[in-house]
Design a protein around this motif. Structure first.
Motif, PDB file in Angstrom:
ATOM      1  N   LYS A 154      -2.047   9.481  -2.316  1.00  0.00           N
ATOM      2  CA  LYS A 154      -1.404   9.172  -3.584  1.00  0.00           C
ATOM      3  C   LYS A 154      -0.166   8.299  -3.407  1.00  0.00           C
ATOM      4  O   LYS A 154       0.387   7.815  -4.377  1.00  0.00           O
ATOM      5  CB  LYS A 154      -1.039  10.465  -4.320  1.00  0.00           C
ATOM      6  CG  LYS A 154      -0.023  11.328  -3.608  1.00  0.00           C
ATOM      7  CD  LYS A 154       0.277  12.580  -4.395  1.00  0.00           C
ATOM      8  CE  LYS A 154       1.216  13.523  -3.740  1.00  0.00           C
ATOM      9  NZ  LYS A 154       2.314  13.015  -3.005  1.00  0.00           N
ATOM     10  N   ASP A 155       0.254   8.096  -2.184  1.00  0.00           N
ATOM     11  CA  ASP A 155       1.434   7.275  -1.911  1.00  0.00           C
ATOM     12  C   ASP A 155       1.030   5.811  -1.834  1.00  0.00           C
ATOM     13  O   ASP A 155       0.802   5.253  -0.768  1.00  0.00           O
ATOM     14  CB  ASP A 155       2.104   7.718  -0.612  1.00  0.00           C
ATOM     15  CG  ASP A 155       2.600   9.148  -0.696  1.00  0.00           C
ATOM     16  OD1 ASP A 155       3.038   9.546  -1.783  1.00  0.00           O
ATOM     17  OD2 ASP A 155       2.532   9.862   0.322  1.00  0.00           O
ATOM     18  N   ALA A 156       0.914   5.194  -2.990  1.00  0.00           N
ATOM     19  CA  ALA A 156       0.482   3.801  -3.069  1.00  0.00           C
ATOM     20  C   ALA A 156       1.345   3.081  -4.098  1.00  0.00           C
ATOM     21  O   ALA A 156       1.990   3.708  -4.930  1.00  0.00           O
ATOM     22  CB  ALA A 156      -0.987   3.739  -3.493  1.00  0.00           C
ATOM     23  N   ILE A 157       1.345   1.788  -4.019  1.00  0.00           N
ATOM     24  CA  ILE A 157       1.985   0.965  -5.042  1.00  0.00           C
ATOM     25  C   ILE A 157       0.858   0.169  -5.691  1.00  0.00           C
ATOM     26  O   ILE A 157       0.218  -0.647  -5.038  1.00  0.00           O
ATOM     27  CB  ILE A 157       3.045   0.030  -4.450  1.00  0.00           C
ATOM     28  CG1 ILE A 157       4.173   0.841  -3.827  1.00  0.00           C
ATOM     29  CG2 ILE A 157       3.579  -0.908  -5.518  1.00  0.00           C
ATOM     30  CD1 ILE A 157       5.209   0.003  -3.111  1.00  0.00           C
ATOM     31  N   ILE A 158       0.619   0.436  -6.964  1.00  0.00           N
ATOM     32  CA  ILE A 158      -0.506  -0.167  -7.663  1.00  0.00           C
ATOM     33  C   ILE A 158       0.027  -0.959  -8.852  1.00  0.00           C
ATOM     34  O   ILE A 158       0.575  -0.378  -9.787  1.00  0.00           O
ATOM     35  CB  ILE A 158      -1.492   0.920  -8.124  1.00  0.00           C
ATOM     36  CG1 ILE A 158      -1.962   1.705  -6.906  1.00  0.00           C
ATOM     37  CG2 ILE A 158      -2.656   0.310  -8.874  1.00  0.00           C
ATOM     38  CD1 ILE A 158      -2.603   3.000  -7.229  1.00  0.00           C
ATOM     39  N   LEU A 159      -0.126  -2.253  -8.794  1.00  0.00           N
ATOM     40  CA  LEU A 159       0.228  -3.206  -9.845  1.00  0.00           C
ATOM     41  C   LEU A 159       1.723  -3.372 -10.067  1.00  0.00           C
ATOM     42  O   LEU A 159       2.196  -4.474 -10.248  1.00  0.00           O
ATOM     43  CB  LEU A 159      -0.453  -2.864 -11.186  1.00  0.00           C
ATOM     44  CG  LEU A 159      -1.967  -2.986 -11.207  1.00  0.00           C
ATOM     45  CD1 LEU A 159      -2.496  -2.575 -12.580  1.00  0.00           C
ATOM     46  CD2 LEU A 159      -2.410  -4.398 -10.886  1.00  0.00           C
ATOM     47  N   PHE A 160       2.496  -2.294 -10.099  1.00  0.00           N
ATOM     48  CA  PHE A 160       3.918  -2.396 -10.400  1.00  0.00           C
ATOM     49  C   PHE A 160       4.727  -1.673  -9.337  1.00  0.00           C
ATOM     50  O   PHE A 160       4.317  -0.608  -8.867  1.00  0.00           O
ATOM     51  CB  PHE A 160       4.231  -1.795 -11.774  1.00  0.00           C
ATOM     52  CG  PHE A 160       3.410  -2.379 -12.880  1.00  0.00           C
ATOM     53  CD1 PHE A 160       3.668  -3.651 -13.364  1.00  0.00           C
ATOM     54  CD2 PHE A 160       2.357  -1.671 -13.435  1.00  0.00           C
ATOM     55  CE1 PHE A 160       2.902  -4.203 -14.378  1.00  0.00           C
ATOM     56  CE2 PHE A 160       1.587  -2.204 -14.445  1.00  0.00           C
ATOM     57  CZ  PHE A 160       1.859  -3.481 -14.918  1.00  0.00           C
TER      58      PHE A 160
END
Length: 148
Positions: free
Chosen positions: A37-43
């Motif tokens: 869950k430790d992701a950077i998605i789009l923003f």
């Protein structure tokens, strides 16, 4: 004759970056698929390690991908107008939205998060299925209609 411009002695770390201080962990970008869950998605900062926000990002990517497939079948402009320019303009707007969604899904998948990749593929699959079910239902309806 240096005229006060001594660039050779300037320390690169002394340059001000307007308050942007990033730790090395903030700058880490995966270059292979990973799960978590430790992701950077789009923003930047989204979903910020929160499981609830990660699930929301998962569903947003899923819905965007499904919408791309649904928008890919734009019917001919029969929206009550006989003006070809208005019809073409409507189809152009639908196309622009579809391309915007496609690029957003592409950027989300570029996070290399396996869950987001699965959401994108599943969304495209469900959207394609819905489009084909509708098309086949129309064909079946036309074939079984009584001939007068």
């Amino acid at each position: 004759m240096s005229q006060g411009h001594d660039h050779d002695s300037m320390d690169p770390g002394s340059m001000s970056d307007s308050g942007m201080h990033m730790s090395p962990s903030d700058m880490m970008m995966h270059m292979s698929f990973y799960w978590g869950k430790d992701a950077i998605i789009l923003f930047s900062g989204w979903p910020n390690g929160s499981l609830g926000m990660y699930v929301l990002a998962f569903f947003c990517v899923f819905l965007l991908a499904a919408a791309i497939e649904i928008f890919s079948v734009s019917p001919t402009a029969k929206i009550g107008t006989h003006n070809p320019i208005v019809g073409a303009l409507i189809q152009t707007c639908v196309y622009a939205v579809r391309m915007g969604f496609a690029y957003m899904v592409m950027l989300a998948v570029m996070s290399f998060n396996l869950g987001i990749f699965i959401a994108a593929v599943a969304g495209h699959t469900v959207g394609f299925f819905l489009v084909k079910v509708r098309a086949l239902a129309i064909v079946y309806k036309n074939e079984t209609a009584p001939k007068v």
